[in-house]
Design an enzyme around this catalytic site. Structure first.
Site, PDB file in Angstrom:
ATOM      1  N   ASP A  67       6.466   5.517   1.688  1.00 61.47           N
ATOM      2  CA  ASP A  67       6.107   6.629   1.072  1.00 61.47           C
ATOM      3  C   ASP A  67       4.813   7.126   1.475  1.00 61.47           C
ATOM      4  OD1 ASP A  67       4.904   4.417  -0.120  1.00 61.47           O
ATOM      5  OD2 ASP A  67       5.854   4.665  -2.017  1.00 61.47           O
ATOM      6  N   ASN A 133       6.391  -0.056 -13.711  1.00 62.98           N
ATOM      7  CA  ASN A 133       7.965   0.483 -14.631  1.00 62.98           C
ATOM      8  C   ASN A 133       9.009   0.210 -13.563  1.00 62.98           C
ATOM      9  OD1 ASN A 133       7.576   2.310 -12.160  1.00 62.98           O
ATOM     10  ND2 ASN A 133       7.015   4.178 -13.554  1.00 62.98           N
ATOM     11  N   HIS A 135       9.390   0.950 -10.377  1.00 62.47           N
ATOM     12  CA  HIS A 135       9.660   1.582  -9.297  1.00 62.47           C
ATOM     13  C   HIS A 135       9.486   0.792  -8.105  1.00 62.47           C
ATOM     14  CE1 HIS A 135       5.211   3.103  -9.149  1.00 62.47           C
ATOM     15  NE2 HIS A 135       5.435   2.420  -7.918  1.00 62.47           N
ATOM     16  N   GLU A 140      10.732   6.697  -9.050  1.00 58.12           N
ATOM     17  CA  GLU A 140      10.572   6.509 -10.330  1.00 58.12           C
ATOM     18  C   GLU A 140      11.484   6.236 -11.277  1.00 58.12           C
ATOM     19  OE1 GLU A 140       7.582   5.743 -10.977  1.00 58.12           O
ATOM     20  OE2 GLU A 140       5.975   7.198 -10.521  1.00 58.12           O
TER      21      GLU A 140
HETATM   22  C1  GLP Z   1       2.701   2.228  -5.040  1.00 55.47           C
HETATM   23  C2  GLP Z   1       3.690   2.245  -4.093  1.00 55.47           C
HETATM   24  C3  GLP Z   1       4.720   1.322  -4.384  1.00 55.47           C
HETATM   25  C4  GLP Z   1       3.893  -0.090  -4.730  1.00 55.47           C
HETATM   26  C5  GLP Z   1       3.407  -0.008  -6.030  1.00 55.47           C
HETATM   27  C6  GLP Z   1       2.580  -1.251  -6.515  1.00 55.47           C
HETATM   28  O1  GLP Z   1       3.146   2.923  -6.356  1.00 55.47           O
HETATM   29  N1  GLP Z   1       4.257   3.493  -3.877  1.00 55.47           N
HETATM   30  O2  GLP Z   1       5.380   1.228  -3.008  1.00 55.47           O
HETATM   31  O3  GLP Z   1       4.878  -1.051  -4.585  1.00 55.47           O
HETATM   32  O4  GLP Z   1       2.283   1.029  -5.826  1.00 55.47           O
HETATM   33  O5  GLP Z   1       1.188  -1.471  -6.021  1.00 55.47           O
HETATM   34  P1  GLP Z   1       0.356  -2.755  -6.140  1.00 55.47           P
HETATM   35  O6  GLP Z   1       1.137  -3.725  -5.126  1.00 55.47           O
HETATM   36  O7  GLP Z   1      -1.043  -2.207  -5.428  1.00 55.47           O
HETATM   37  O8  GLP Z   1       0.548  -2.952  -7.493  1.00 55.47           O
END
Ligand code: GLP
Length: 240
Positions: A67, A133, A135, A140
């Site tokens: 993404d 959440n 995702h 989402e």
């Molecule tokens: C973002 C990314 C996800 C990732 C999530 C969790 O929203 N789009 O791909 O898994 O953050 O991030 P973190 O590892 O910093 O908690």
């Protein structure tokens, strides 16, 4: 679904690095699906270290990131382009033409990304973090599962969680372009890493909860080769 708990976050993330390195070792032109966020950083550090020591070679490896924010300057330190450059791309011998991140915001942009993944032969191993959440990528919680790469409107919870990478929450882009659940499920193997107590509920609902687009990661229960790696905190509810 396999589930492994590690003593600490670093060990859980490095275990993901082991699986990615094994994939590259077995197939030099592997197609890696890559994730951003704080969680995978130790996995990328492992890969860089093994590359520097001549253990793995990225010369023929192809990568597709999950993404990116819509409209963000790729040079911005908060962009996922920048993140990947910092943590992996600039430190190993990946060829620039073999590195892909989604961009744009139209349906045609999404289709072009899906076609590029398809033309590469599909993703061999997909690394995933998880949002609080549930995702994955930027898929989402929603009323239905998404299929291909598409534009998403971020939830308030995700904007707040990601605000730490920006000067203020107001600077967090409201939209992102993300691989869909269909793209993720099409990967031959999936490695999801979750660390910290804020992820415990999402991990529990992913593995033990009903399969529902309200918890996008719950669909991974249906994947034939999915490994979930956590530290003690993120795996806490699974121990009860
Ligand atoms: C973002 C990314 C996800 C990732 C999530 C969790 O929203 N789009 O791909 O898994 O953050 O991030 P973190 O590892 O910093 O908690």
């Amino acid at each position: 679904m396999e589930f492994h708990v590690y003593e600490n976050a670093k060990a859980a993330c490095e275990a993901a690095g082991v699986l990615l390195a094994a994939q590259i070792t077995r197939k030099g032109d592997s197609v890696l699906g890559l994730a951003t966020g704080s969680t995978p950083i130790p996995a990328y550090a492992m890969l860089v270290s093994w590359y520097e020591r001549g253990v793995i070679d990225f010369d023929r490896v192809r990568t597709f990131n999950l993404d990116e924010y819509v409209g963000i300057d790729p040079q911005s330190p908060a962009s996922y382009h920048y993140f990947m450059h910092e943590h992996l791309f600039s430190k190993v011998n990946l060829r620039p033409e073999n590195v892909h991140l989604p961009s744009g915001q139209t349906a045609a942009d999404g289709r072009a990304y899906d076609e590029a993944i398809h033309a590469a032969g599909g993703i061999d191993i997909q690394l995933l973090g998880i949002g609080r959440n549930g995702h994955i990528g930027f898929n989402e919680p929603a009323g239905e599962f998404t299929y291909g790469t598409h534009t998403v409107t971020l939830t308030q919870s995700t904007i707040e969680a990601n605000a730490r990478f920006f000067a203020s929450p107001d600077d967090v882009p409201r939209q992102a372009i993300s691989m869909g659940i269909g793209n993720i499920m099409a990967a031959k193997c999936i490695v999801l890493v979750a660390t910290g107590s804020a992820k415990a509920d999402a991990v529990y609902r992913t593995i033990r909860g009903p399969i529902t687009p309200r918890v996008p990661a719950s669909i991974l229960q249906l994947h034939p080769c999915c490994v979930v790696l956590t530290d003690r905190e993120a795996g806490a509810l699974m121990m009860k």
